[in-house]
Every structure is written in structure tokens, then in C-alpha cells.
Design a protein around this motif. Structure first.
Motif, short mmCIF file in Angstrom:
data_model
loop_
_atom_site.label_atom_id
_atom_site.label_comp_id
_atom_site.label_asym_id
_atom_site.label_seq_id
_atom_site.Cartn_x
_atom_site.Cartn_y
_atom_site.Cartn_z
N PHE A 21 25.91 4.85 -8.39
CA PHE A 21 26.77 3.77 -9.14
C PHE A 21 27.34 2.65 -8.19
CE2 PHE A 21 26.43 7.44 -11.99
CZ PHE A 21 25.76 7.04 -13.20
N VAL A 22 27.60 2.57 -7.24
CA VAL A 22 28.44 1.94 -6.43
C VAL A 22 27.31 0.98 -5.39
CG1 VAL A 22 29.91 1.58 -4.49
CG2 VAL A 22 30.25 3.25 -6.19
N THR A 23 27.15 -0.39 -5.42
CA THR A 23 26.32 -1.11 -4.84
C THR A 23 27.11 -2.30 -3.96
OG1 THR A 23 26.08 -2.44 -6.82
CG2 THR A 23 24.35 -0.75 -6.42
N SER A 24 26.56 -2.71 -3.12
CA SER A 24 27.36 -3.76 -2.37
C SER A 24 27.52 -5.21 -2.94
CB SER A 24 26.44 -4.08 -0.97
OG SER A 24 25.50 -4.25 -1.17
N GLU A 25 26.27 -5.26 -3.91
CA GLU A 25 26.46 -6.67 -5.02
C GLU A 25 27.08 -6.08 -5.99
OE1 GLU A 25 22.51 -7.88 -5.11
OE2 GLU A 25 22.24 -8.35 -3.00
N CYS A 26 27.62 -7.09 -6.84
CA CYS A 26 28.25 -7.05 -8.25
C CYS A 26 27.07 -6.65 -9.09
CB CYS A 26 29.02 -8.27 -8.46
SG CYS A 26 30.38 -8.56 -7.41
N PRO A 27 27.47 -5.82 -10.06
CA PRO A 27 26.43 -5.53 -10.97
C PRO A 27 26.50 -6.51 -12.02
CG PRO A 27 28.32 -4.01 -11.32
CD PRO A 27 28.43 -4.74 -9.98
N TYR A 28 25.52 -6.42 -13.09
CA TYR A 28 25.51 -7.52 -14.18
C TYR A 28 26.91 -7.65 -14.98
CZ TYR A 28 24.99 -3.66 -17.60
OH TYR A 28 25.14 -2.49 -18.09
N ALA A 29 27.66 -6.43 -15.01
CA ALA A 29 28.92 -6.37 -15.65
C ALA A 29 29.83 -7.26 -15.08
CB ALA A 29 29.21 -5.08 -16.16
N GLY A 30 29.86 -7.71 -13.60
CA GLY A 30 30.79 -8.44 -12.96
C GLY A 30 31.41 -7.28 -11.91
N CYS A 31 32.20 -8.04 -10.95
CA CYS A 31 32.75 -7.56 -9.61
C CYS A 31 33.80 -6.36 -10.20
CB CYS A 31 33.19 -8.49 -8.65
SG CYS A 31 31.78 -9.41 -7.99
N ASP A 32 34.45 -6.70 -11.42
CA ASP A 32 35.52 -5.79 -11.73
C ASP A 32 35.04 -4.32 -11.89
OD1 ASP A 32 37.49 -7.65 -11.55
OD2 ASP A 32 37.35 -8.02 -13.87
N VAL A 33 33.67 -4.15 -12.30
CA VAL A 33 33.04 -2.93 -12.60
C VAL A 33 32.64 -2.39 -11.14
CG1 VAL A 33 31.20 -1.74 -13.47
CG2 VAL A 33 32.08 -3.61 -14.79
N ARG A 34 32.45 -3.01 -10.43
CA ARG A 34 32.19 -2.38 -9.00
C ARG A 34 33.31 -1.92 -8.41
NH1 ARG A 34 31.06 -6.39 -4.25
NH2 ARG A 34 33.39 -6.65 -4.94
N ASN A 35 34.43 -3.03 -8.35
CA ASN A 35 35.73 -2.34 -7.71
C ASN A 35 36.20 -1.13 -8.53
OD1 ASN A 35 35.60 -4.79 -6.40
ND2 ASN A 35 36.55 -5.77 -7.76
N PHE A 36 36.17 -0.81 -9.75
CA PHE A 36 36.54 0.26 -10.61
C PHE A 36 35.67 1.30 -10.10
CE2 PHE A 36 38.84 -2.29 -13.77
CZ PHE A 36 40.08 -1.58 -13.80
N ARG A 37 34.50 1.15 -9.80
CA ARG A 37 33.64 2.38 -9.21
C ARG A 37 34.16 2.75 -7.73
NH1 ARG A 37 27.65 0.44 -11.75
NH2 ARG A 37 28.41 0.96 -13.92
N ILE A 38 34.50 1.94 -7.17
CA ILE A 38 34.97 2.21 -5.93
C ILE A 38 36.33 2.88 -5.76
CG2 ILE A 38 35.75 1.25 -3.38
CD1 ILE A 38 33.81 -1.02 -3.84
N ALA A 39 37.03 2.37 -6.65
CA ALA A 39 38.44 3.03 -6.81
C ALA A 39 38.07 4.57 -7.33
CB ALA A 39 39.14 2.30 -7.89
#
Length: 310
Positions: free
Chosen positions: A106-124
Motif C-alpha cells: 500500500f505504500v509507494t514513493s509516488e502519490c496514489p490517485y487519491a492524493g499525497c495525503d493518503v500516502r502520508n497516512f499510510r506511512i504514518a
């Protein structure tokens, strides 16, 4: 009317290293579940597994903390120390697995289609899951029996903790067997599956006996001798399965030593066979280590009626 003196709540549930570790477990579990449901999200079998693992561990931690703080554990017909260290060890393994699986899928270096907030939450979520792993591992470390101590809580020993790991590895083997492993093609591979099931049941019986406080003599032998006999039998059975399974899955006469080019990743029986073979050797090593360590244990059966805490 309760005439027992002293405070009703157990202060050690808060004001102790063990209590602090459990509070950290609750904080990490609550944070993970909140962030996943709020924005991080999950999907597929991998996401469902991670979410189920976090929810199970959080519910278990809430129950353990409540029973310990109120001293209601004394009403349960179980060995409380053995039960809690077993739960903490199992939760550590679940958190370790989820901490690897979730960022992998679920964690990728690029922002998913839902936006960078989703990626940041997944990192958290991943960071909090790792912190939860450390919190559960801290409880196991705090409860583990030290060398030279009289062994009362068997599950707090290295041998007891290895039992939890053996059962967890067996569950991974069962998952791989059920996922297109084609084990029913040969009688030899069916035998291997029977070995995995039998050894898992035997390990579960030892753990259940310990948690329920049934650690007095077993028929004509003491409990520690019974554990050694069971472990020796499991070593011999796993040794045979660790040899038979690779032969009947990867030898050119029965299968393929290399991954077939037409085999899709994630849906290939060859992959499942490799997982079973690898974790068979892992569990064999764990049982050998268990057998070696069990020779040094002299178990002291606790009196369940006199278990108490300050």
C-alpha cells in the motif's frame, strides 16, 4: 460485601514498565485503526489481514489491561502470567507481519490517485505499526524468565515463546498449502500436510495446558518431560516432512525445480510449494532449538489458587 483490604485498582497496571508497555500498545493500536479507517484505507486479502491483525491485537490489549487494572483476572480459571505473555508474543508476530505486508502493498514513493495525503497516512500507519511491534516485544522481554530463575510460568521461557512462533509459522504453512499447493497429487505430500497438522495440534495442546494451569504430572511423567517427548517427536516428523516435500514438489520426476514461465505471480502453485518448503525448514529449526533448550528447564508447577499480585 467485599471485606478485602487495600485499593480496588491495581496501580502496577499503570505505574510499572509492564503497564507502560501496555499503554503504548493501546496508543499504537488505536492510532493505526483510526488512520486506516479515516484515510489510509485497505483493500484485498492483504489489507484485510492487516486490519484484522491490528483489530484483534487492540481488542486483546484492551481486555488484558482492563482485567489487570481491576484484578478481575483472579476470577478466571487460567494462569494469568502464561496467558498474557502468550498473547503478547502472538501479537508481536502479527504486528511484525502487518508492518511488512501493509507498506509492501500500500505504500509507494509516488502519490496514489487519491492524493499525497493518503500516502502520508499510510506511512504514518506503518510507523505506528512498527511502534506497536516494539511495545508488544517489550512486554515479552519484561515477562521473559531470566536464567537461573525457578520456572513457574512456562510460556515466559524461551521454550514457551518458541511454541508460539512454531504455531504462527505453521499457520503460514497452512495458508500456503490451501493456496493452490496441489498437495493432494501424491500420498507423500499428503503425509507432509498430516505432519504439519499433527505437530500444530500437539503444540497447541501444550500451550493450552500451560495457559489453563494443567502443568502437573501427565500420566507417568512430569510436565517438562512430557514437553521434551512431544518436541522430540515433532523434530523427527518435521525432519521427514522437510525432506519429502521438496523431493515431491521440485524433483523433475514429480514437479519442476524452476518456476514455470507460464505461472502467473501470486496465483502459481509453484510459489506456494516454495513457501511451504522454506517454512518447513524454519519450523524444523525452531523445534530443534526448542528441544535443546528444553533440556535445561525444570518446571515448577504453580498453585493456581494462590496466584496473586501486589
Amino acid at each position: 460485601m467485599d471485606t478485602q483490604g487495600g485499593p480496588y485498582l491495581n496501580k502496577r497496571a499503570l505505574c510499572s514498565p509492564l503497564g507502560a508497555a501496555r499503554l503504548c500498545q493501546l496508543a499504537a493500536g488505536c492510532s493505526v485503526i483510526a488512520m486506516v479507517t479515516h484515510s489510509a484505507g485497505y483493500s484485498g486479502s492483504q489489507g484485510v489481514f492487516c486490519m484484522a491483525a491490528w483489530c484483534f491485537c487492540f481488542a486483546m490489549s484492551v481486555l488484558v489491561f482492563f482485567l489487570d487494572a481491576t484484578r478481575l483476572y483472579s476470577c478466571l480459571p487460567v494462569s494469568w502470567d502464561n496467558l498474557t505473555v502468550t498473547g503478547a508474543a502472538f501479537a508481536t508476530l502479527l504486528y511484525v507481519t502487518a508492518s511488512v505486508v501493509y507498506p509492501l502493498f500500500f505504500v509507494t514513493s509516488e502519490c496514489p490517485y487519491a492524493g499525497c495525503d493518503v500516502r502520508n497516512f499510510r506511512i504514518a500507519v506503518t510507523v505506528c505499526s512498527i511502534l506497536g511491534t516494539l511495545a508488544y516485544g517489550a512486554e515479552v522481554a519484561l515477562c521473559r524468565a531470566r536464567p537461573g530463575q525457578a520456572v513457574v510460568g512456562y510460556m515466559a521461557t524461551v521454550s514457551g515463546l518458541l511454541k508460539v512462533v512454531q504455531g504462527f509459522v505453521a499457520c503460514i504453512i497452512f495458508g500456503a498449502v490451501a493456496n493452490r499447493s496441489e498437495y493432494s497429487l501424491y500420498a507423500a505430500t499428503i503425509y507432509c500436510v498430516a505432519v504439519y497438522v499433527f505437530c500444530f495440534v500437539l503444540t497447541a495442546v501444550v500451550v493450552i495446558m500451560t495457559v489453563c494451569g494443567r502443568t502437573k504430572a501427565v500420566r507417568c511423567m512430569s510436565f517438562d518431560r512430557f514437553v521434551v517427548v512431544c518436541t522430540l517427536l515433532q523434530v523427527l516428523l518435521y525432519l521427514s516432512a522437510s525432506v519429502v516435500w521438496p523431493v515431491f514438489c521440485f524433483d523433475t520426476k514429480y514437479g519442476s525445480p524452476w518456476r514455470p514461465s507460464s505461472c502467473p505471480r501470486g496465483k502459481c502453485s509453484w510459489d506456494s510449494k516454495v513457501v511451504v518448503a522454506v517454512f518447513s525448514f524454519v519450523n524444523f529449526g525452531l523445534y530443534v532449538a526448542d528441544l535443546i533448550y528444553s533440556q535445561r528447564i525444570r518446571f515448577v508447577s504453580p498453585q493456581r489458587s494462590t496466584i496473586s499480585r501486589a
